[in-house]
Design an enzyme around this catalytic site. Structure first.
Site, PDB file in Angstrom:
ATOM      1  N   GLU A   1      21.939  54.800  65.852  1.00 46.81           N
ATOM      2  CA  GLU A   1      21.071  55.907  65.832  1.00 46.81           C
ATOM      3  C   GLU A   1      21.294  56.839  66.707  1.00 46.81           C
ATOM      4  O   GLU A   1      20.523  57.317  67.677  1.00 46.81           O
ATOM      5  CB  GLU A   1      19.626  55.261  65.928  1.00 46.81           C
ATOM      6  CG  GLU A   1      18.876  54.469  65.056  1.00 46.81           C
ATOM      7  CD  GLU A   1      17.440  54.067  65.068  1.00 46.81           C
ATOM      8  OE1 GLU A   1      17.234  54.367  66.208  1.00 46.81           O
ATOM      9  OE2 GLU A   1      17.148  53.525  64.286  1.00 46.81           O
TER      10      GLU A   1
ATOM     11  N   GLU B   1      18.804  49.105  58.658  1.00 46.51           N
ATOM     12  CA  GLU B   1      17.509  48.842  59.179  1.00 46.51           C
ATOM     13  C   GLU B   1      16.592  49.362  58.121  1.00 46.51           C
ATOM     14  O   GLU B   1      16.218  50.538  57.912  1.00 46.51           O
ATOM     15  CB  GLU B   1      17.216  49.588  60.401  1.00 46.51           C
ATOM     16  CG  GLU B   1      17.873  48.983  61.733  1.00 46.51           C
ATOM     17  CD  GLU B   1      17.557  49.583  63.142  1.00 46.51           C
ATOM     18  OE1 GLU B   1      16.426  50.138  63.180  1.00 46.51           O
ATOM     19  OE2 GLU B   1      18.248  49.586  63.838  1.00 46.51           O
TER      20      GLU B   1
END
Length: 504
Positions: free
Chosen positions: A173, A292
């Site tokens: 991320e 995710e």
């Protein structure tokens, strides 16, 4: 009673169902590792301190590849801390989750746990506060058989054979301002490309995942993917997607249609990746690692982490969402979405596995139990084989505030030509009436029903808890039958179901 008609025909194949689609995610976060998979004093702990009851449920869940050790945790992680004699491992402050990491469980111990769980390791490297050299060092430690200082260090630490890690994530991320070492797309693309090239010089056989956006709602979404892939297209195999869904302000209809958002997310990333490939004149195809995904009530009070400078707990209770039937139905629909894009989603990781927004819960010194979301994953992972098949769906529609007008029924099928096995996975988003499904299966030839599963409840808010761990259980679909090539199934409101068929 409303009605819907579906058509299953294996000629409308989407793509092969890759086993990595049913991956998981273990992060050093909250009680996931400590008091989750690892609790030496527990009555069911094995000789290494791993909870045997948790391992049984992980195996039942059917997770293939497990991403580790983060997540946000990895952006401050020094991999060297997690190897060598435990007594000599440092205690570190984890800035991501404001906790103390003891490093009692590290790379070797987790690899042993994976061997017991029957899963493969997907390893993330730190490109937040570290860089190319540290990533190459970790790869050498893991994959080189011997003859170098780092491979010998692994051998001296008790692992003679290489770990043989095949899939590597280039950070986590990195588009997020919350991330340690947050980069712009251009800066991250450059370091990811450098790292990918260096790692491939050492081990050309590995597969690499570059960071995509941490959510489709990010202001840089789309442009981030384009810029990052311009730098890395020739050097990586997959780009990541992350998405979490929750009910907002009582808007159940929009929540039940969350998979519509996931569909759009995947399709936009695919379009961007293919655009970059076309501009480059490349024949290569970049796939997606949806590493995710889950239902996560991120705004709940009990998800707030400690913040005080003198308060760095070990394994605090963080992100321990308790899932309802509605959550499980949405969860099952997200699995349908992943299967509907099996041609481009090469890997996916349910985030996470134990205690932390997880299908499996534990109590220290006590029991473990299955959350409602456990069942769609375990059943889909077991039944989905062969190729994913696109279904024709004619169903009533639902108007939602977030996603517009959506089909009240969504579904996908898988078909294994070698064994003659077919599975149909379907979700009913309607909240008020049952739906009578007529499924045309004449394209499958002569088949019979092998097993059926329904997840629904008169109380859609019902949950499995420590006090009532079996309140919600899947049950057989009553009245499911085949008549003249048509499969008849009735689903109650807010329901997820699976039907397994076998050629005669």
């Amino acid at each position: 009673m409303t009605a819907a008609r579906l058509t299953v025909d294996p000629r409308f194949a989407i793509g092969a169902v890759r086993r990595r689609l049913f991956g998981g995610f273990v992060e050093h976060l909250g009680r996931h590792v400590y008091d989750g998979i690892y609790e030496p004093g527990h009555p069911q702990a094995d000789e290494q301190g791993f909870r045997g009851d948790v391992l049984e449920l992980v195996r039942e869940l059917g997770v293939s590849t497990i991403r580790y050790p983060g997540g946000n945790f990895v952006s401050g992680f020094r991999w060297e801390d997690s190897v060598g004699p435990r007594a000599q491992r440092p205690r570190r402050l984890d800035l991501a989750w404001h906790s103390t990491e003891t490093n009692e469980i590290g790379l070797h111990e987790f690899s042993d746990w994976l061997d017991k769980a029957g899963s493969d390791l997907m390893l993330a490297v730190n490109l937040g506060t570290r860089g190319t050299l540290e990533a190459i060092d970790l790869l050498e430690y893991c994959n080189v058989p011997g003859g170098t200082t780092l491979s010998q260090q692994r051998i001296d630490n008790g692992r003679a054979a290489p770990l043989g890690v095949r899939v590597w994530c280039l950070g986590n991320e990195m588009d997020g301002p919350w991330q340690l070492g947050h980069h712009s797309a251009d800066d991250y693309g450059k370091i990811a490309a450098q790292t990918a090239k260096g790692m491939r010089q050492l081990d050309p056989s590995i597969e690499l995942v570059v960071c995509g956006s941490s959510g489709a709602q990010m202001p840089t979404f789309g442009e981030w993917e384009r810029v990052v892939l311009q730098h890395t297209y020739d050097d990586v195999d997959m780009i990541s997607c992350h998405a979490y869904y929750q009910e907002h302000d009582g808007d159940i209809d929009s929540f039940l249609a969350s998979a519509v958002d996931m569909d759009g997310f995947i399709e936009k990333v695919v379009a961007t990746a293919d655009h970059v490939g076309a501009v480059k004149g490349s024949d290569k195809r970049i796939d997606i690692s949806f590493d995710e995904w889950n239902v996560w009530y991120i705004d709940r009070v009990d998800s707030v982490k400690p913040t005080a400078i003198d308060d760095w707990p070990v394994a605090p209770r963080l992100l321990e969402d308790v899932y309802s039937v509605v959550d499980a139905v949405v969860f099952g629909s997200l699995l349908i979405s992943l299967l509907k894009h099996a041609d481009r989603v090469a890997s996916a990781s349910l985030a996470q596995l134990v205690n932390v927004i997880a299908p499996i819960m534990t109590e220290p010194g006590g029991p473990t139990w299955r959350q409602t979301t456990f069942f769609p994953f375990a059943i889909t992972s077991r039944l989905a084989r062969g190729v994913a098949v696109r279904l024709r769906i004619d169903a009533p529609v639902i108007d939602t505030a977030r996603h517009g007008t959506v089909s009240g029924v969504d579904a996908v099928s898988t078909h294994d030509a070698e064994t003659g096995a077919t599975a149909i996975f379907v979700v009913h988003r309607g909240r008020h009436d049952a739906v009578d499904l007529v499924i045309d299966i004449t394209g499958l030839g002569e088949v019979e029903i092998v097993e059926t599963h329904l997840l629904a409840d008169d109380d859609p808010s019902a949950r499995n808890t420590l006090d009532d761990p079996e309140r919600v259980q899947p049950r057989a679909l009553e009245g499911a039958r085949i008549v003249d090539g048509l499969l008849h199934v009735t689903l109650p409101p807010i329901a997820w179901a699976a039907v397994a068929l076998q050629a005669r």
